[in-house]
Design an enzyme around this catalytic site. Sequence first.
Site, mmCIF file in Angstrom:
data_model
loop_
_atom_site.group_PDB
_atom_site.id
_atom_site.type_symbol
_atom_site.label_atom_id
_atom_site.label_comp_id
_atom_site.label_asym_id
_atom_site.label_seq_id
_atom_site.Cartn_x
_atom_site.Cartn_y
_atom_site.Cartn_z
ATOM 1 N N GLY A 10 105.256 8.925 29.634
ATOM 2 C CA GLY A 10 105.989 10.169 30.128
ATOM 3 C C GLY A 10 106.341 10.950 29.016
ATOM 4 O O GLY A 10 105.470 11.081 28.031
ATOM 5 N N SER A 11 107.311 11.810 28.875
ATOM 6 C CA SER A 11 107.749 12.643 27.874
ATOM 7 C C SER A 11 107.425 11.991 26.271
ATOM 8 O O SER A 11 106.761 12.615 25.752
ATOM 9 C CB SER A 11 109.201 13.174 28.037
ATOM 10 O OG SER A 11 109.356 14.196 26.957
ATOM 11 N N ARG A 18 102.965 -0.185 33.485
ATOM 12 C CA ARG A 18 103.183 -1.116 34.716
ATOM 13 C C ARG A 18 102.147 -0.779 35.494
ATOM 14 O O ARG A 18 101.540 0.471 35.741
ATOM 15 C CB ARG A 18 104.485 -1.071 35.312
ATOM 16 C CG ARG A 18 104.859 0.422 35.846
ATOM 17 C CD ARG A 18 106.137 0.591 36.541
ATOM 18 N NE ARG A 18 106.643 1.776 36.851
ATOM 19 C CZ ARG A 18 105.959 2.620 37.676
ATOM 20 N NH1 ARG A 18 104.858 2.548 38.511
ATOM 21 N NH2 ARG A 18 106.294 4.044 37.624
ATOM 22 N N SER A 29 101.446 7.613 35.650
ATOM 23 C CA SER A 29 101.007 8.079 34.346
ATOM 24 C C SER A 29 99.822 7.722 34.028
ATOM 25 O O SER A 29 99.125 8.231 33.022
ATOM 26 C CB SER A 29 102.081 7.870 33.348
ATOM 27 O OG SER A 29 103.354 8.246 33.484
ATOM 28 N N ASP A 36 115.130 3.771 29.240
ATOM 29 C CA ASP A 36 116.324 3.010 28.745
ATOM 30 C C ASP A 36 116.617 1.793 29.730
ATOM 31 O O ASP A 36 116.821 0.645 29.380
ATOM 32 C CB ASP A 36 117.602 3.653 28.274
ATOM 33 C CG ASP A 36 117.468 4.312 26.950
ATOM 34 O OD1 ASP A 36 116.614 3.859 26.066
ATOM 35 O OD2 ASP A 36 118.063 5.411 26.867
ATOM 36 N N GLN A 64 114.071 -1.153 29.696
ATOM 37 C CA GLN A 64 113.682 -1.684 28.561
ATOM 38 C C GLN A 64 113.991 -3.166 28.237
ATOM 39 O O GLN A 64 113.211 -4.007 27.864
ATOM 40 C CB GLN A 64 114.236 -0.922 27.410
ATOM 41 C CG GLN A 64 113.321 0.435 27.087
ATOM 42 C CD GLN A 64 113.831 1.190 26.039
ATOM 43 O OE1 GLN A 64 114.568 0.729 24.950
ATOM 44 N NE2 GLN A 64 113.336 2.217 25.820
ATOM 45 N N HIS A 111 115.034 6.037 20.281
ATOM 46 C CA HIS A 111 116.368 6.076 19.901
ATOM 47 C C HIS A 111 116.863 4.479 20.147
ATOM 48 O O HIS A 111 116.237 3.795 20.634
ATOM 49 C CB HIS A 111 117.205 6.856 20.745
ATOM 50 C CG HIS A 111 116.985 6.843 22.398
ATOM 51 N ND1 HIS A 111 117.528 6.035 22.953
ATOM 52 C CD2 HIS A 111 116.036 7.866 23.086
ATOM 53 C CE1 HIS A 111 117.199 6.429 24.475
ATOM 54 N NE2 HIS A 111 116.220 7.419 24.502
ATOM 55 N N GLY A 130 109.572 15.541 24.546
ATOM 56 C CA GLY A 130 108.416 15.356 24.323
ATOM 57 C C GLY A 130 107.563 16.270 24.523
ATOM 58 O O GLY A 130 106.512 16.559 23.655
#
Length: 137
Positions: free
Chosen positions: A26-27, A49, A54, A84, A87, A109, A135
């Site tokens: 992604g970004s 996945r 993407s 997040d 994850q 982050h 991004g």
Amino acid sequence: MANIYYEKDVDRSAIAERKVAILGYGSQGHAHANNLRDSGVSNIVIGLRGGSGSAAKAKDAGFDVVGVADGVADADLVMVLTPDEKQQQLYVDEIAPNLKDGACMAFAHGFNIHFGLIEPREDLDVIMIAPKGPGHT
């Protein structure tokens, strides 16, 4: 105390030939993968996945696209750039069982590390490469 390094502090040859797995495209994944390639890193895989929207974008950009577990296997650096909220489970299911000894994990982050949702093994290095903006900018 955290050590902060900038581009002028880094020897790019230290990573140029290493296997880097970018998880997510992604970004952040898009930005990190392209910046690494533009900086001379030659062995980059994009771990996604099955059925990820993407995958076509990453392939069109010239990257090898593999499943997350396959991307992590034998990687020297695994950059976790997925949302997040996904994850922790991704770490338990596909990252941790496939990380080689002494690998390095990178995050954009530190939410999941800071709050203990991901607890990396003692032999792993964990770093953060914090972006200054979205991004695609």
